[in-house]
Design an enzyme around this catalytic site. Structure first.
Site, mmCIF file in Angstrom:
data_model
loop_
_atom_site.group_PDB
_atom_site.id
_atom_site.type_symbol
_atom_site.label_atom_id
_atom_site.label_comp_id
_atom_site.label_asym_id
_atom_site.label_seq_id
_atom_site.Cartn_x
_atom_site.Cartn_y
_atom_site.Cartn_z
ATOM 1 N N CYS A 45 0.836 -1.216 0.000
ATOM 2 C CA CYS A 45 0.000 0.000 0.000
ATOM 3 C C CYS A 45 0.863 1.255 0.000
ATOM 4 O O CYS A 45 0.539 2.245 -0.662
ATOM 5 C CB CYS A 45 -0.904 0.021 1.230
ATOM 6 S SG CYS A 45 -2.002 -1.395 1.376
HETATM 7 C C1 BEZ Z 1 0.581 -4.689 1.909
HETATM 8 O O1 BEZ Z 1 0.224 -3.561 1.599
HETATM 9 O O2 BEZ Z 1 1.738 -5.042 1.763
HETATM 10 C C2 BEZ Z 1 -0.398 -5.681 2.464
HETATM 11 C C3 BEZ Z 1 -1.522 -5.239 3.146
HETATM 12 C C4 BEZ Z 1 -2.406 -6.174 3.680
HETATM 13 C C5 BEZ Z 1 -2.157 -7.527 3.517
HETATM 14 C C6 BEZ Z 1 -1.042 -7.951 2.795
HETATM 15 C C7 BEZ Z 1 -0.158 -7.020 2.271
#
Ligand code: BEZ
Length: 211
Positions: A45
């Site tokens: 994210c």
């Molecule tokens: C991420 O942004 O890396 C992420 C967020 C939630 C679950 C898995 C990965």
């Protein structure tokens, strides 16, 4: 029920990192890319939100506003933006919605419990100035989205909204387009004076009309 193409994007009022908004008013006469992400302070994210900030000029050139959403609260979003700015070398200057009660996430069917429990997946809604849903796609939490593809489909959607054309597979801005079947072949020269090619009666191409 899931939102479908052509549906009016549900309106809502929300708290964002840039103050309270009424979604439809905020969109105004622009196009909108509305995208959800699972959670603040997560790696994929962080790169996605930084990328959208870096593409600000590309979105502005297309008359597009961007807005993100996750179910984390506003204070968390504000703290996380500092990290995004620092690590991605950018400035996040578009709003991030805090949807702690998940009401917007549910209205847009952004929670897919069989994929990730109680968090939003990576949904994208491209919404037109008429507030209708023009395109959607959904990625799982572990897979970052391709924002070049989002720019590409914005170009295609905007072109198809202005001319009776469609775009072939893997089309990129500047390449030839397909004349839709709503235009009889004999009418093509008047509508597309740059020329056209009839490959089959149902497959007619023309140079991109707005280039
Ligand atoms: C991420 O942004 O890396 C992420 C967020 C939630 C679950 C898995 C990965």
């Amino acid at each position: 029920m899931a939102l479908r193409l052509g549906d009016i994007a549900p309106n809502f009022k929300a708290q964002t990192t840039q103050g309270e908004i009424d979604f439809h008013e905020w969109i105004g006469n622009s196009w909108c890319v509305f995208f959800s992400h699972p959670a603040d302070f997560t790696p994929v994210c962080t790169t996605e939100l930084g990328t959208v900030a870096k593409y600000r000029g590309e979105f502005e050139a297309r008359g597009v506003k961007t807005i993100a959403l996750s179910v984390d609260p506003i204070g968390s979003h504000q703290d996380w933006i500092k990290d995004i700015n620092e690590t991605q070398c950018t400035i996040v200057d578009y709003p991030i919605i805090a949807d702690a009660d998940r009401s917007i996430a549910h209205a847009y069917d952004m929670i897919h419990p069989n994929a990730i429990d109680n968090l939003t997946v990576r949904s994208v809604f491209i919404i037109g100035p008429d507030k209708k849903v023009k395109l959607t796609f959904t990625y799982p939490a572990a897979i970052g989205r391709n924002f070049d593809e989002i720019l590409r489909v914005l170009d295609a959607l905007q072109l198809a909204s202005q001319y009776p054309v469609a775009t072939p597979a893997n089309w990129k801005n500047g390449q030839d387009v397909i004349v839709t079947l709503a235009v009889p072949t004999e009418d093509i020269p008047a509508k597309f004076p740059k020329g056209h090619t009839v490959i089959k009666p149902y497959l007619r191409t023309t140079p991109q009309p707005n280039k």
